[in-house]
Design a protein around this motif. Structure first.
Motif, PDB file in Angstrom:
ATOM      1  N   TRP A  38     -30.766 -18.708 -38.542  1.00  0.00           N
ATOM      2  CA  TRP A  38     -30.865 -18.934 -39.990  1.00  0.00           C
ATOM      3  C   TRP A  38     -31.390 -17.729 -40.742  1.00  0.00           C
ATOM      4  N   PRO A  40     -30.544 -14.688 -42.599  1.00  0.00           N
ATOM      5  CA  PRO A  40     -29.283 -14.119 -43.102  1.00  0.00           C
ATOM      6  C   PRO A  40     -29.135 -12.636 -42.781  1.00  0.00           C
ATOM      7  N   HIS A  48     -23.179 -15.710 -41.384  1.00  0.00           N
ATOM      8  CA  HIS A  48     -23.649 -16.093 -42.713  1.00  0.00           C
ATOM      9  C   HIS A  48     -22.682 -15.594 -43.775  1.00  0.00           C
ATOM     10  N   ASN A  51     -19.536 -17.555 -43.923  1.00  0.00           N
ATOM     11  CA  ASN A  51     -19.664 -18.948 -44.347  1.00  0.00           C
ATOM     12  C   ASN A  51     -18.979 -19.270 -45.682  1.00  0.00           C
ATOM     13  N   GLU A  93     -24.561 -28.167 -42.735  1.00  0.00           N
ATOM     14  CA  GLU A  93     -25.355 -28.390 -43.952  1.00  0.00           C
ATOM     15  C   GLU A  93     -24.495 -28.382 -45.214  1.00  0.00           C
ATOM     16  N   PRO A  94     -23.627 -27.372 -45.408  1.00  0.00           N
ATOM     17  CA  PRO A  94     -22.742 -27.443 -46.579  1.00  0.00           C
ATOM     18  C   PRO A  94     -21.857 -28.689 -46.573  1.00  0.00           C
ATOM     19  N   ARG A  97     -23.830 -31.471 -47.852  1.00  0.00           N
ATOM     20  CA  ARG A  97     -24.011 -31.378 -49.309  1.00  0.00           C
ATOM     21  C   ARG A  97     -22.756 -31.791 -50.059  1.00  0.00           C
ATOM     22  N   ALA A 117     -34.290 -28.971 -36.914  1.00  0.00           N
ATOM     23  CA  ALA A 117     -35.465 -28.529 -37.666  1.00  0.00           C
ATOM     24  C   ALA A 117     -35.062 -28.014 -39.043  1.00  0.00           C
ATOM     25  N   HIS A 118     -33.982 -27.264 -39.080  1.00  0.00           N
ATOM     26  CA  HIS A 118     -33.570 -26.696 -40.361  1.00  0.00           C
ATOM     27  C   HIS A 118     -33.082 -27.766 -41.334  1.00  0.00           C
ATOM     28  N   GLY A 121     -35.993 -29.453 -42.954  1.00  0.00           N
ATOM     29  CA  GLY A 121     -36.550 -28.637 -44.030  1.00  0.00           C
ATOM     30  C   GLY A 121     -35.681 -28.672 -45.275  1.00  0.00           C
ATOM     31  N   ALA A 122     -34.388 -28.739 -45.066  1.00  0.00           N
ATOM     32  CA  ALA A 122     -33.462 -28.755 -46.190  1.00  0.00           C
ATOM     33  C   ALA A 122     -33.253 -30.167 -46.740  1.00  0.00           C
ATOM     34  N   ARG A 123     -33.956 -31.127 -46.146  1.00  0.00           N
ATOM     35  CA  ARG A 123     -33.862 -32.530 -46.555  1.00  0.00           C
ATOM     36  C   ARG A 123     -32.431 -33.052 -46.490  1.00  0.00           C
TER      37      ARG A 123
ATOM     38  N   ARG B   6     -38.889 -31.581 -57.354  1.00  0.00           N
ATOM     39  CA  ARG B   6     -38.112 -30.476 -56.809  1.00  0.00           C
ATOM     40  C   ARG B   6     -36.748 -30.437 -57.495  1.00  0.00           C
ATOM     41  N   HIS B 143     -37.353 -22.991 -47.260  1.00  0.00           N
ATOM     42  CA  HIS B 143     -36.463 -24.003 -47.820  1.00  0.00           C
ATOM     43  C   HIS B 143     -36.632 -24.227 -49.310  1.00  0.00           C
ATOM     44  N   LEU B 326     -18.790 -25.214 -52.677  1.00  0.00           N
ATOM     45  CA  LEU B 326     -18.626 -25.004 -51.235  1.00  0.00           C
ATOM     46  C   LEU B 326     -19.767 -25.617 -50.433  1.00  0.00           C
ATOM     47  N   GLY B 327     -20.642 -26.335 -51.116  1.00  0.00           N
ATOM     48  CA  GLY B 327     -21.750 -26.964 -50.425  1.00  0.00           C
ATOM     49  C   GLY B 327     -22.913 -26.028 -50.147  1.00  0.00           C
ATOM     50  N   LEU B 328     -22.948 -24.877 -50.812  1.00  0.00           N
ATOM     51  CA  LEU B 328     -24.056 -23.933 -50.608  1.00  0.00           C
ATOM     52  C   LEU B 328     -25.128 -24.163 -51.668  1.00  0.00           C
ATOM     53  N   ALA B 333     -28.593 -17.193 -49.372  1.00  0.00           N
ATOM     54  CA  ALA B 333     -28.654 -15.728 -49.400  1.00  0.00           C
ATOM     55  C   ALA B 333     -27.297 -15.108 -49.715  1.00  0.00           C
ATOM     56  N   GLN B 334     -26.206 -15.768 -49.311  1.00  0.00           N
ATOM     57  CA  GLN B 334     -24.879 -15.202 -49.569  1.00  0.00           C
ATOM     58  C   GLN B 334     -24.550 -15.234 -51.055  1.00  0.00           C
TER      59      GLN B 334
END
Lengths: 256, 406
Positions: A38, A40, A48, A51, A93-94, A97, A117-118, A121-123, B6, B143, B326-328, B333-334
């Motif tokens: 993770w 970048p 990354h 992605n 993750e994307p 989302r 774990a990640h 953190g990203a819920r 948040r 995060h 795109l779900g980012l 960072a990108q």
């Protein structure tokens, strides 16, 4: 298909043992990298950067396949997705989302631990499972993705068959992989690994598969290729989708 | 910290740039905290102080796209012509666009822009506005990011955005290096009332000490004709000029304006800004983006920095919205890398920084020398010339953010 006949691939790859399609030494290699996934700027920097490019292809394929609105925030709402070879969840993750109920599978338990774990953190609520696809009883999914994985797999036909088995009728599969060309040998294996952009030992060029070979393997596995794009690199544009398939390519497919 | 606190964006600085960003982001569905230490009532208090901004066509498109143009239109003073003279000697050069090319921009009192932005922000449920709030701690984690206010409240988001202006404490804390060129001059800014109408002409009068700019403003409610003055003086003389009595200041101004607008009848409160150029080497960090003067500033002359800042706003919101498709997430960072590449330090800005405009142009002839005298502010105000120059210098076209297009 002329490439296939001259390919040293089938001779140099060790035979797959049972359902284990990931070579043990490959899984161990990525496990070592799990903690850095993770970052970048870390060893996965190229992934990354890849992605947004591959997500751009996936978004278009998803909208096209299910007739979605290109501007909607959750094009995968109500859909299930499976990412095979999920690493630490860069793609899961994307997809979560975008509304999908996501399952990620990876042969390396460290990757799965890092991914879990990640996501915490990203819920994000994502189900991660360690192990081999063929040995897990996962059911079927609307979307199955398998990106930058098939080149690490010894028996590609076995993998593609198990991907096809995980798809619901009317589902969508997305795969990406490097092409087996002089360009990819020079840039991905000798170039990028030499300068450290990609960790050494990530790729074995002879394991790469050409678009023609992959399409043939997909059809044998009961999948019909839909659309294909190249992932090219230029100093100005960076990594981007193009019609040039010589470096790396990404495709969509559906159950035939 | 309550989970509901948040949001997508944590915008530090709720001035013209920060608040426009919050509104533009809200249009794309992003929620935000906007934190500012100032009292909005003070910032929008009555008065004519000459603090004004030239809004370029692109910036105006942005205001239109976030729904502010309709309400703001009646407060706009279009710039029909830019006139350049050398110490009021004969031989004025006019820059007037062809009819189909539209205006050279619109002048607004900053107060009117703030009133419109603040009203829109109050009506936008995606914006949580924390005014008169002092930040005591900032944190950027793996995060999320957060800011702790003096009253103990903690605000969190996915991406921290510094929109605090040139002295940005967030930028300093992040250790983003800044390059500064100090011209050892100050711009004295005030509002003038004058006898004759300005006829929508912006004047750039060159004196050896620096340009004396008059920017057309709308007439007052009582019909008085008004312009904003941006007067460049040597750093050594600035304090004295600021301390002059109104009457003495008027006399100095009158001397430099000649009979341009007839008698100058009144001046507003005076403010001054150091003239300089600054630019950060990087405009992003981990879960951090700089916008507006926090990232880069040009001469504060004529408020052109706002157009630059609004271009940042358009670019950042477009990058974030493309990423969301795109779900980012906003802190990805990108996405920040794309914003950095789009709006970061590039050859054009470096050229400006080194006073290289004239050297870069290097074109002989009267037009070029007019451009040279016109200086940075002038080029900024000439959308066509600017477009040509930008495209030439950067070798790219079509990089105008979507929200800044008509």
């Amino acid at each position: 298909m002329s490439d296939a006949t001259t390919s040293p691939r089938s001779n140099s790859t060790p035979p797959s043992t049972g359902g284990a399609t990931i070579r043990p030494e490959e899984a161990e290699h990525f496990g070592r990298l799990a903690r850095e996934w993770w970052d970048p700027q870390g060893s996965s920097a190229m992934l990354h950067r890849l992605n947004p490019v591959r997500l751009g292809f996936i978004r278009e394929a998803v909208d096209e396949h299910w007739g979605g609105d290109a501007e909607s925030a959750k094009p995968l709402a109500g859909k299930t997705a499976l990412d095979v070879g999920c690493g630490a969840g860069l793609l899961c993750e994307p997809l979560a989302r975008l509304g999908a109920a996501v399952t990620g599978v990876d042969a390396a338990p460290e990757n799965v631990a890092a991914a879990t774990a990640h996501a915490d953190g990203a819920r994000l609520d994502i189900r991660y499972l360690p192990g081999e696809l063929a040995e897990l009883d996962l059911g079927r999914f609307d979307l199955v993705t398998c990106l930058e994985v098939i080149e690490h797999v010894a028996d590609k036909a076995v993998l593609l068959r198990s991907l096809a088995e995980r798809l619901v009728p009317g589902g969508l599969a997305i795969l990406s992989t490097p092409n087996r060309t002089p360009q990819s040998k020079l840039l991905l294996v000798e170039g990028a690994e030499a300068v450290g952009m990609i960790p050494k030992g990530t790729h074995h060029w002879s394991d790469f598969v050409t678009p023609e070979e992959l399409c043939e393997l997909l059809r044998e596995a009961g999948l019909e290729p839909l659309a294909m794009k190249g992932i090219g690199f230029s100093p100005m544009k960076g990594l981007h989708l193009s019609d040039d398939l010589s470096l790396n390519y990404i495709l969509s497919a559906k159950p035939a | 910290m309550a989970l509901s606190d948040r949001r997508d964006l944590l915008i530090l600085g709720g001035g013209l740039v920060g608040m426009t960003l919050a509104l533009a982001a809200a249009k794309e569905g992003f929620s935000s905290h906007v934190v500012d230490r100032a009292d909005p009532a003070e910032l929008t208090a009555e008065g004519f102080d000459g603090r004004a901004s030239a809004i370029s066509t692109a910036s105006w498109n942005l205001f239109r796209n976030i729904g502010l143009a309709e309400g703001l239109d009646k407060h706009a003073c279009p710039i029909a012509t830019i006139a350049v003279t050398d110490q009021l000697k004969p031989g004025r050069i006019d820059f007037s666009p062809e009819p189909h090319e539209g205006t050279l921009g619109r002048m607004f009192a900053n107060r009117q822009l703030r009133l419109a932005l603040f009203e829109a922000a109050r009506g936008e449920p995606l914006i949580a506005w924390h005014s008169q709030a002092e930040i005591v701690a900032r944190e950027r984690g793996e995060h999320a990011v957060s800011a702790t206010l003096a009253d103990g409240q903690e605000l969190a988001g996915a991406l921290m955005i510094a929109a605090e202006g040139r002295g940005s404490p967030t930028r300093e804390e992040a250790g983003l290096a800044i390059a500064k060129w100090d011209y050892r001059h100050r711009a004295i800014i005030t509002g003038l009332e004058h006898e004759k109408p300005h006829e929508n002409v912006a004047w750039e009068i060159f004196y050896p000490a620096g340009p004396f700019a008059l920017l057309p403003m709308l007439d007052g409610a009582d019909g008085t004709h008004r312009s904003a003055l941006v007067w460049t003086v040597d750093e050594a003389d600035a304090a004295g000029t600021l301390k002059l009595s109104d009457r003495a200041f008027l006399a100095e101004v009158d001397k430099r304006m000649g009979d341009l607008f007839g008698a100058v009848t009144a001046v507003g409160p005076r403010a001054s800004f150091p003239l300089g150029f600054h630019h950060t080497a990087r405009i992003t960090g981990d879960r951090l983006a700089l916008v507006g003067d926090s990232a880069h500033g040009i001469h504060p002359i004529a408020g052109q920095g706002l157009n630059l800042g609004l271009r940042d706003v358009g670019a950042l919101v477009e990058v974030l919205a493309d990423g969301a498709r795109l779900g980012l997430e906003p802190g990805d960072a990108q996405l920040l890398a794309r914003y950095e590449k789009w709006r970061g330090l590039d050859a054009f800005m470096v050229a400006l920084a080194t006073d290289g405009l004239t050297r870069l142009f290097g074109i002989p002839g009267p037009a070029a020398s007019a451009v040279r005298r016109f200086g940075m502010g002038g080029v900024q105000r000439m959308p066509l010339l600017k477009r040509w120059f930008m495209d030439e210098a950067r070798g790219v076209s079509g990089d105008v953010p979507e929200m800044l297009r008509a």
